[in-house]
Scaffold this motif. Sequence first.
Motif, PDB file in Angstrom:
ATOM      1  N   VAL A 148       0.845  -1.203   0.000  1.00 21.55           N
ATOM      2  CA  VAL A 148       0.000   0.000   0.000  1.00 21.55           C
ATOM      3  C   VAL A 148       0.877   1.248   0.000  1.00 21.55           C
ATOM      4  O   VAL A 148       0.655   2.188  -0.779  1.00 21.55           O
ATOM      5  CB  VAL A 148      -0.957   0.007   1.218  1.00 21.55           C
ATOM      6  CG1 VAL A 148      -1.638   1.361   1.365  1.00 21.55           C
ATOM      7  CG2 VAL A 148      -1.993  -1.104   1.097  1.00 21.55           C
ATOM      8  N   MET A 149       1.889   1.270   0.861  1.00 21.92           N
ATOM      9  CA  MET A 149       2.750   2.455   0.961  1.00 21.92           C
ATOM     10  C   MET A 149       3.612   2.644  -0.290  1.00 21.92           C
ATOM     11  O   MET A 149       3.820   3.766  -0.733  1.00 21.92           O
ATOM     12  CB  MET A 149       3.640   2.373   2.200  1.00 21.92           C
ATOM     13  CG  MET A 149       2.873   2.420   3.509  1.00 21.92           C
ATOM     14  SD  MET A 149       1.710   3.796   3.657  1.00 21.92           S
ATOM     15  CE  MET A 149       2.795   5.107   4.154  1.00 21.92           C
ATOM     16  N   GLU A 150       4.114   1.565  -0.853  1.00 22.72           N
ATOM     17  CA  GLU A 150       4.944   1.693  -2.047  1.00 22.72           C
ATOM     18  C   GLU A 150       4.134   2.156  -3.254  1.00 22.72           C
ATOM     19  O   GLU A 150       4.673   2.765  -4.167  1.00 22.72           O
ATOM     20  CB  GLU A 150       5.673   0.379  -2.331  1.00 22.72           C
ATOM     21  CG  GLU A 150       6.790   0.135  -1.340  1.00 22.72           C
ATOM     22  CD  GLU A 150       7.552  -1.158  -1.581  1.00 22.72           C
ATOM     23  OE1 GLU A 150       7.044  -2.044  -2.293  1.00 22.72           O
ATOM     24  OE2 GLU A 150       8.650  -1.264  -1.024  1.00 22.72           O
ATOM     25  N   ASP A 151       2.829   1.855  -3.256  1.00 25.11           N
ATOM     26  CA  ASP A 151       1.963   2.278  -4.360  1.00 25.11           C
ATOM     27  C   ASP A 151       1.330   3.642  -4.113  1.00 25.11           C
ATOM     28  O   ASP A 151       0.571   4.126  -4.954  1.00 25.11           O
ATOM     29  CB  ASP A 151       0.846   1.242  -4.587  1.00 25.11           C
ATOM     30  CG  ASP A 151       1.382  -0.061  -5.135  1.00 25.11           C
ATOM     31  OD1 ASP A 151       2.508  -0.069  -5.668  1.00 25.11           O
ATOM     32  OD2 ASP A 151       0.670  -1.083  -5.017  1.00 25.11           O
ATOM     33  N   PHE A 152       1.632   4.277  -2.980  1.00 24.52           N
ATOM     34  CA  PHE A 152       1.024   5.558  -2.651  1.00 24.52           C
ATOM     35  C   PHE A 152       1.443   6.604  -3.677  1.00 24.52           C
ATOM     36  O   PHE A 152       2.632   6.827  -3.903  1.00 24.52           O
ATOM     37  CB  PHE A 152       1.438   6.010  -1.247  1.00 24.52           C
ATOM     38  CG  PHE A 152       0.708   7.242  -0.790  1.00 24.52           C
ATOM     39  CD1 PHE A 152      -0.530   7.136  -0.190  1.00 24.52           C
ATOM     40  CD2 PHE A 152       1.244   8.506  -0.984  1.00 24.52           C
ATOM     41  CE1 PHE A 152      -1.224   8.261   0.220  1.00 24.52           C
ATOM     42  CE2 PHE A 152       0.565   9.634  -0.575  1.00 24.52           C
ATOM     43  CZ  PHE A 152      -0.675   9.515   0.033  1.00 24.52           C
ATOM     44  N   PRO A 153       0.474   7.259  -4.307  1.00 30.24           N
ATOM     45  CA  PRO A 153       0.824   8.257  -5.333  1.00 30.24           C
ATOM     46  C   PRO A 153       1.296   9.563  -4.690  1.00 30.24           C
ATOM     47  O   PRO A 153       0.611  10.146  -3.866  1.00 30.24           O
ATOM     48  CB  PRO A 153      -0.492   8.455  -6.084  1.00 30.24           C
ATOM     49  CG  PRO A 153      -1.558   8.119  -5.097  1.00 30.24           C
ATOM     50  CD  PRO A 153      -0.965   7.076  -4.173  1.00 30.24           C
ATOM     51  N   LEU A 154       2.478   9.983  -5.055  1.00 28.04           N
ATOM     52  CA  LEU A 154       3.009  11.262  -4.580  1.00 28.04           C
ATOM     53  C   LEU A 154       2.951  12.264  -5.723  1.00 28.04           C
ATOM     54  O   LEU A 154       3.184  11.913  -6.879  1.00 28.04           O
ATOM     55  CB  LEU A 154       4.455  11.095  -4.101  1.00 28.04           C
ATOM     56  CG  LEU A 154       4.652  10.154  -2.909  1.00 28.04           C
ATOM     57  CD1 LEU A 154       6.138   9.962  -2.637  1.00 28.04           C
ATOM     58  CD2 LEU A 154       3.971  10.710  -1.669  1.00 28.04           C
ATOM     59  N   ASN A 155       2.638  13.522  -5.383  1.00 28.92           N
ATOM     60  CA  ASN A 155       2.599  14.528  -6.455  1.00 28.92           C
ATOM     61  C   ASN A 155       4.016  15.011  -6.767  1.00 28.92           C
ATOM     62  O   ASN A 155       4.984  14.617  -6.118  1.00 28.92           O
ATOM     63  CB  ASN A 155       1.651  15.682  -6.097  1.00 28.92           C
ATOM     64  CG  ASN A 155       2.120  16.493  -4.909  1.00 28.92           C
ATOM     65  OD1 ASN A 155       3.316  16.698  -4.717  1.00 28.92           O
ATOM     66  ND2 ASN A 155       1.196  16.948  -4.099  1.00 28.92           N
ATOM     67  N   HIS A 156       4.152  15.877  -7.727  1.00 29.82           N
ATOM     68  CA  HIS A 156       5.479  16.309  -8.186  1.00 29.82           C
ATOM     69  C   HIS A 156       6.227  17.167  -7.175  1.00 29.82           C
ATOM     70  O   HIS A 156       7.423  17.388  -7.324  1.00 29.82           O
ATOM     71  CB  HIS A 156       5.362  17.035  -9.534  1.00 29.82           C
ATOM     72  CG  HIS A 156       4.591  18.318  -9.439  1.00 29.82           C
ATOM     73  ND1 HIS A 156       3.218  18.346  -9.462  1.00 29.82           N
ATOM     74  CD2 HIS A 156       5.003  19.598  -9.312  1.00 29.82           C
ATOM     75  CE1 HIS A 156       2.824  19.599  -9.348  1.00 29.82           C
ATOM     76  NE2 HIS A 156       3.879  20.381  -9.270  1.00 29.82           N
ATOM     77  N   GLU A 157       5.558  17.649  -6.132  1.00 28.44           N
ATOM     78  CA  GLU A 157       6.228  18.482  -5.132  1.00 28.44           C
ATOM     79  C   GLU A 157       6.655  17.693  -3.895  1.00 28.44           C
ATOM     80  O   GLU A 157       7.401  18.188  -3.076  1.00 28.44           O
ATOM     81  CB  GLU A 157       5.303  19.621  -4.713  1.00 28.44           C
ATOM     82  CG  GLU A 157       5.005  20.582  -5.844  1.00 28.44           C
ATOM     83  CD  GLU A 157       3.981  21.632  -5.455  1.00 28.44           C
ATOM     84  OE1 GLU A 157       3.682  21.767  -4.264  1.00 28.44           O
ATOM     85  OE2 GLU A 157       3.474  22.301  -6.356  1.00 28.44           O
ATOM     86  N   VAL A 158       6.147  16.481  -3.757  1.00 32.61           N
ATOM     87  CA  VAL A 158       6.478  15.648  -2.605  1.00 32.61           C
ATOM     88  C   VAL A 158       7.035  14.329  -3.113  1.00 32.61           C
ATOM     89  O   VAL A 158       6.481  13.720  -4.023  1.00 32.61           O
ATOM     90  CB  VAL A 158       5.225  15.379  -1.730  1.00 32.61           C
ATOM     91  CG1 VAL A 158       5.565  14.476  -0.569  1.00 32.61           C
ATOM     92  CG2 VAL A 158       4.632  16.684  -1.237  1.00 32.61           C
TER      93      VAL A 158
END
Length: 149
Positions: free
Chosen positions: A29-39
């Motif tokens: 779940v954590m590895e698939d968490f989508p991060l935006n371009h600023e984080v």
Amino acid sequence: MEIRSLQFDHLITFRVRDKKENWLEGIKVMEDFPLNHEVYKNGPVFFSFEVEEGDEGLFTYYLPINDAVEFDEGITDFTYLEQFKLEKSLLLRQAQEEVDFNTAFQKIKDYAQEQHLPTDDSFVCVLLEVYGEYMIDLYVPLKERSEVR
């Protein structure tokens, strides 16, 4: 076996109650968490496990990121944590050399008892990816002597 501290700043967390053997589910779940371009991710995914009943307990998964983040109101499974810190804990490096977490955890508990070091009934598992393989560091928090009765 050595005594170490552990600290990470700016984390995304995810909590779930489950059996010990299902530890990998939250990692996915954590590895698939989508991060935006600023984080972006800036440390290893890790989790803590607090024993509750039998083989079940509370998992908290952590994803270190570069800066603070606010979630939209609709996101309830994830939270932001400013800092995670263990002051003193016993560390077993490369715990995957043991049969399973229970064996590695018991090895640390046995060592702590021999050394008269009181420990919590929880552990923190840090997964370090090295050349496509995971190295596992297992931390068991030490209690302050004043906490021991």
